[in-house]
Design a protein around this motif. Structure first.
Motif, PDB file in Angstrom:
ATOM      1  N   SER A  25      49.423  17.337   0.184  1.00 63.68           N
ATOM      2  CA  SER A  25      49.781  16.759  -1.101  1.00 63.68           C
ATOM      3  C   SER A  25      51.288  16.742  -1.287  1.00 63.68           C
ATOM      4  CB  SER A  25      49.164  17.573  -2.245  1.00 63.68           C
ATOM      5  OG  SER A  25      47.760  17.593  -2.116  1.00 63.68           O
ATOM      6  N   ASN A  26      51.793  15.553  -1.497  1.00 63.66           N
ATOM      7  CA  ASN A  26      53.179  15.384  -1.911  1.00 63.66           C
ATOM      8  C   ASN A  26      54.177  16.103  -0.987  1.00 63.66           C
ATOM      9  OD1 ASN A  26      54.800  14.062  -3.728  1.00 63.66           O
ATOM     10  ND2 ASN A  26      55.091  15.893  -4.999  1.00 63.66           N
ATOM     11  N   ILE A  27      54.035  15.867   0.299  1.00 67.73           N
ATOM     12  CA  ILE A  27      54.912  16.517   1.290  1.00 67.73           C
ATOM     13  C   ILE A  27      56.208  15.727   1.444  1.00 67.73           C
ATOM     14  CG2 ILE A  27      55.157  17.116   3.740  1.00 67.73           C
ATOM     15  CD1 ILE A  27      53.070  18.850   2.391  1.00 67.73           C
ATOM     16  N   SER A  28      57.327  16.383   1.233  1.00 69.68           N
ATOM     17  CA  SER A  28      58.629  15.750   1.436  1.00 69.68           C
ATOM     18  C   SER A  28      59.561  16.698   2.186  1.00 69.68           C
ATOM     19  CB  SER A  28      59.290  15.392   0.092  1.00 69.68           C
ATOM     20  OG  SER A  28      58.565  14.408  -0.586  1.00 69.68           O
ATOM     21  N   PHE A  29      60.138  16.196   3.252  1.00 67.04           N
ATOM     22  CA  PHE A  29      61.200  16.934   3.947  1.00 67.04           C
ATOM     23  C   PHE A  29      61.885  15.983   4.915  1.00 67.04           C
ATOM     24  CE2 PHE A  29      59.602  17.470   8.278  1.00 67.04           C
ATOM     25  CZ  PHE A  29      58.241  17.256   8.115  1.00 67.04           C
ATOM     26  N   THR A  30      63.071  16.379   5.337  1.00 66.54           N
ATOM     27  CA  THR A  30      63.794  15.596   6.342  1.00 66.54           C
ATOM     28  C   THR A  30      64.180  16.521   7.483  1.00 66.54           C
ATOM     29  OG1 THR A  30      64.683  14.173   4.605  1.00 66.54           O
ATOM     30  CG2 THR A  30      65.783  14.086   6.734  1.00 66.54           C
ATOM     31  N   ALA A  31      64.024  16.033   8.700  1.00 67.18           N
ATOM     32  CA  ALA A  31      64.430  16.781   9.897  1.00 67.18           C
ATOM     33  C   ALA A  31      65.398  15.904  10.682  1.00 67.18           C
ATOM     34  CB  ALA A  31      63.209  17.127  10.741  1.00 67.18           C
ATOM     35  N   ARG A  32      66.568  16.439  10.950  1.00 64.69           N
ATOM     36  CA  ARG A  32      67.621  15.644  11.592  1.00 64.69           C
ATOM     37  C   ARG A  32      67.903  16.148  13.013  1.00 64.69           C
ATOM     38  NH1 ARG A  32      69.191  15.826   6.281  1.00 64.69           N
ATOM     39  NH2 ARG A  32      69.295  13.737   5.381  1.00 64.69           N
ATOM     40  N   PRO A  33      68.455  15.269  13.837  1.00 62.13           N
ATOM     41  CA  PRO A  33      68.834  15.680  15.196  1.00 62.13           C
ATOM     42  C   PRO A  33      69.732  16.915  15.158  1.00 62.13           C
ATOM     43  CG  PRO A  33      69.042  13.314  14.964  1.00 62.13           C
ATOM     44  CD  PRO A  33      68.712  13.844  13.601  1.00 62.13           C
ATOM     45  N   GLY A  34      69.444  17.850  16.037  1.00 65.73           N
ATOM     46  CA  GLY A  34      70.189  19.097  16.075  1.00 65.73           C
ATOM     47  C   GLY A  34      69.561  20.186  15.231  1.00 65.73           C
ATOM     48  N   GLN A  35      68.596  19.793  14.403  1.00 69.61           N
ATOM     49  CA  GLN A  35      67.953  20.790  13.537  1.00 69.61           C
ATOM     50  C   GLN A  35      66.614  21.256  14.111  1.00 69.61           C
ATOM     51  OE1 GLN A  35      67.508  18.810   9.700  1.00 69.61           O
ATOM     52  NE2 GLN A  35      69.220  20.006   8.889  1.00 69.61           N
ATOM     53  N   THR A  36      66.267  22.483  13.751  1.00 68.30           N
ATOM     54  CA  THR A  36      64.914  22.977  13.980  1.00 68.30           C
ATOM     55  C   THR A  36      64.293  23.253  12.617  1.00 68.30           C
ATOM     56  OG1 THR A  36      65.472  23.989  16.089  1.00 68.30           O
ATOM     57  CG2 THR A  36      63.521  24.831  14.979  1.00 68.30           C
ATOM     58  N   ILE A  37      63.196  22.569  12.345  1.00 68.69           N
ATOM     59  CA  ILE A  37      62.453  22.776  11.116  1.00 68.69           C
ATOM     60  C   ILE A  37      61.154  23.482  11.494  1.00 68.69           C
ATOM     61  CG2 ILE A  37      61.313  21.653   9.146  1.00 68.69           C
ATOM     62  CD1 ILE A  37      64.387  21.245   9.204  1.00 68.69           C
ATOM     63  N   ALA A  38      60.867  24.580  10.847  1.00 63.90           N
ATOM     64  CA  ALA A  38      59.650  25.334  11.163  1.00 63.90           C
ATOM     65  C   ALA A  38      58.648  25.184  10.033  1.00 63.90           C
ATOM     66  CB  ALA A  38      59.985  26.799  11.368  1.00 63.90           C
ATOM     67  N   ILE A  39      57.380  25.181  10.409  1.00 65.18           N
ATOM     68  CA  ILE A  39      56.313  25.115   9.413  1.00 65.18           C
ATOM     69  C   ILE A  39      55.423  26.326   9.623  1.00 65.18           C
ATOM     70  CG2 ILE A  39      54.361  23.765   8.566  1.00 65.18           C
ATOM     71  CD1 ILE A  39      55.860  21.315   9.847  1.00 65.18           C
ATOM     72  N   ILE A  40      55.246  27.068   8.564  1.00 70.95           N
ATOM     73  CA  ILE A  40      54.430  28.269   8.664  1.00 70.95           C
ATOM     74  C   ILE A  40      53.437  28.268   7.507  1.00 70.95           C
ATOM     75  CG2 ILE A  40      55.943  29.847   7.343  1.00 70.95           C
ATOM     76  CD1 ILE A  40      55.487  31.793   9.851  1.00 70.95           C
ATOM     77  N   GLY A  41      52.328  28.929   7.699  1.00 68.00           N
ATOM     78  CA  GLY A  41      51.299  28.962   6.662  1.00 68.00           C
ATOM     79  C   GLY A  41      49.981  29.403   7.268  1.00 68.00           C
ATOM     80  N   SER A  42      49.085  29.844   6.413  1.00 69.56           N
ATOM     81  CA  SER A  42      47.849  30.432   6.930  1.00 69.56           C
ATOM     82  C   SER A  42      46.969  29.374   7.588  1.00 69.56           C
ATOM     83  CB  SER A  42      47.093  31.127   5.797  1.00 69.56           C
ATOM     84  OG  SER A  42      46.854  30.198   4.773  1.00 69.56           O
ATOM     85  N   THR A  43      45.938  29.822   8.270  1.00 70.07           N
ATOM     86  CA  THR A  43      45.040  28.905   8.956  1.00 70.07           C
ATOM     87  C   THR A  43      44.383  27.972   7.937  1.00 70.07           C
ATOM     88  OG1 THR A  43      43.181  28.739  10.475  1.00 70.07           O
ATOM     89  CG2 THR A  43      43.162  30.619   8.973  1.00 70.07           C
ATOM     90  N   GLY A  44      44.350  26.687   8.277  1.00 68.28           N
ATOM     91  CA  GLY A  44      43.797  25.694   7.367  1.00 68.28           C
ATOM     92  C   GLY A  44      44.763  25.175   6.327  1.00 68.28           C
ATOM     93  N   ALA A  45      46.017  25.638   6.373  1.00 70.75           N
ATOM     94  CA  ALA A  45      47.014  25.219   5.375  1.00 70.75           C
ATOM     95  C   ALA A  45      47.374  23.738   5.499  1.00 70.75           C
ATOM     96  CB  ALA A  45      48.274  26.072   5.492  1.00 70.75           C
ATOM     97  N   GLY A  46      47.199  23.180   6.710  1.00 72.67           N
ATOM     98  CA  GLY A  46      47.483  21.756   6.914  1.00 72.67           C
ATOM     99  C   GLY A  46      48.619  21.472   7.887  1.00 72.67           C
ATOM    100  N   LYS A  47      49.005  22.495   8.682  1.00 73.24           N
ATOM    101  CA  LYS A  47      50.149  22.360   9.584  1.00 73.24           C
ATOM    102  C   LYS A  47      49.907  21.290  10.657  1.00 73.24           C
ATOM    103  CE  LYS A  47      49.864  26.756  10.680  1.00 73.24           C
ATOM    104  NZ  LYS A  47      48.645  27.094   9.895  1.00 73.24           N
ATOM    105  N   THR A  48      48.756  21.377  11.313  1.00 75.36           N
ATOM    106  CA  THR A  48      48.440  20.399  12.362  1.00 75.36           C
ATOM    107  C   THR A  48      48.295  19.003  11.757  1.00 75.36           C
ATOM    108  OG1 THR A  48      47.402  22.070  13.744  1.00 75.36           O
ATOM    109  CG2 THR A  48      46.722  19.802  14.133  1.00 75.36           C
ATOM    110  N   SER A  49      47.660  18.935  10.598  1.00 76.62           N
ATOM    111  CA  SER A  49      47.495  17.649   9.926  1.00 76.62           C
ATOM    112  C   SER A  49      48.857  17.027   9.639  1.00 76.62           C
ATOM    113  CB  SER A  49      46.718  17.830   8.619  1.00 76.62           C
ATOM    114  OG  SER A  49      45.498  18.503   8.850  1.00 76.62           O
ATOM    115  N   LEU A  50      49.785  17.853   9.195  1.00 72.67           N
ATOM    116  CA  LEU A  50      51.131  17.369   8.867  1.00 72.67           C
ATOM    117  C   LEU A  50      51.795  16.753  10.102  1.00 72.67           C
ATOM    118  CD1 LEU A  50      53.714  19.278   6.695  1.00 72.67           C
ATOM    119  CD2 LEU A  50      54.395  18.091   8.758  1.00 72.67           C
ATOM    120  N   LEU A  51      51.744  17.477  11.224  1.00 72.83           N
ATOM    121  CA  LEU A  51      52.364  16.954  12.445  1.00 72.83           C
ATOM    122  C   LEU A  51      51.696  15.668  12.900  1.00 72.83           C
ATOM    123  CD1 LEU A  51      52.989  20.037  14.791  1.00 72.83           C
ATOM    124  CD2 LEU A  51      54.550  18.970  13.167  1.00 72.83           C
ATOM    125  N   SER A  52      50.387  15.565  12.722  1.00 70.17           N
ATOM    126  CA  SER A  52      49.619  14.448  13.303  1.00 70.17           C
ATOM    127  C   SER A  52      50.001  13.101  12.705  1.00 70.17           C
ATOM    128  CB  SER A  52      48.120  14.699  13.130  1.00 70.17           C
ATOM    129  OG  SER A  52      47.749  14.497  11.773  1.00 70.17           O
TER     130      SER A  52
END
Ligand code: DUT
Ligand code: MG
Length: 242
Positions: A25-52
């Motif tokens: 829901s309502n996911i907003s972020f920007t990832a730029r070259p040279g940056q590492t953005i990490a996503i953390i959260g419990s199982t089922g939080a939606g991490k894989t869905s977000l990447l997909s």
């Protein structure tokens, strides 16, 4: 022209086909070259869905996912995979040789490029130790390599394509802490100019990220550096202590 690898999620809401409620829901972020953005959260939080959504395994119904300013829904698979490599949570190998598996995304890679990718992915020594090295066969389903070896081969496969954007979905979890640390140190050099988005279970994997997104129930509930989140985010503190 040089492709830069800027990733932007703009108010993205996503439900799986046929599902009643959204998993993101309502996911907003920007990832730029040279940056590492990490996503953390419990199982089922939606991490894989977000990447997909970036490589268009699924398309978001609301909001936009942009790659270098262009909505990915306007890009075809070939254009995206030229720039984006996803190392999936359940890494897969094909029956065939290690070489075939590494060249999958870039058939014209040289042997030297394959060995360099293996070096960075901490896979060089176990491949060298095999009597046929790159020509060693992977059995169907990759059952003759360990989980950690499989992960490292899949990371090497992504490195071979020299993408602008790396998506690592929990790619370091089957590695022991020392190998994880060595791999990330080597990756840091190799991916210095790229955009890196990394889903992790272990906090130690992401303490150096430029920004950490804390995902809970499909929403980004907090964001910041490790130090910032330790002070401001109860959800992050819970993950650190678990
Ligand atoms: N989900 C589906 N269909 C799918 C995949 C997932 O309905 O094909 C649901 C399961 C879960 C939510 O979406 O309720 C988020 O799943 P996801 O796999 O994105 O969660 P995760 O954060 O990656 O969990 P894990 O840490 O277990 O990998
Ligand atoms: Mg997942």
């Amino acid at each position: 022209s040089e492709l830069s690898g800027v990733v932007e999620y703009r108010n993205v809401t996503f439900a799986y086909p046929g599902a009643e409620s959204p998993v993101l829901s309502n996911i907003s972020f920007t990832a730029r070259p040279g940056q590492t953005i990490a996503i953390i959260g419990s199982t089922g939080a939606g991490k894989t869905s977000l990447l997909s959504l970036l490589p268009r395994l699924y398309d978001a119904a609301e909001g936009e996912v942009l790659l270098d300013g262009v909505p990915v829904n306007n890009l075809d698979h070939a254009e995206i995979t030229k720039r984006v490599a996803l190392v999936p949570q359940r890494p897969y190998l094909f029956s065939g040789t290690i070489e075939h598996n590494l060249r999958f995304g870039k058939t014209d890679a040289t042997d030297q490029e394959l060995w360099e990718a293996l070096r960075v992915a901490q896979g060089e020594s176990f491949v060298r130790e095999k009597s046929k090295a790159l020509e060693s066969r992977i059995s169907q389903g990759g059952t003759n390599v360990s989980g950690g070896q499989r992960q490292r081969l899949c990371i090497a496969r992504a490195l071979v394509t020299k993408p602008r954007v790396y998506l690592f979905d929990d790619s370091f979890s089957a590695l022991d802490v020392a190998t994880d640390a060595r791999l990330r140190a080597a990756l840091k050099d190799t991916t210095a100019d790229a955009t890196v988005i990394i889903v992790a279970q272990r906090v130690s994997t992401i303490t150096e990220a430029d920004q950490i997104l804390v995902l809970d129930n499909g929403r980004i509930v907090d964001r910041g550096t490790h130090e910032e989140l330790l002070e401001t985010s109860p959800t992050y503190q819970e993950i650190v202590e678990s």
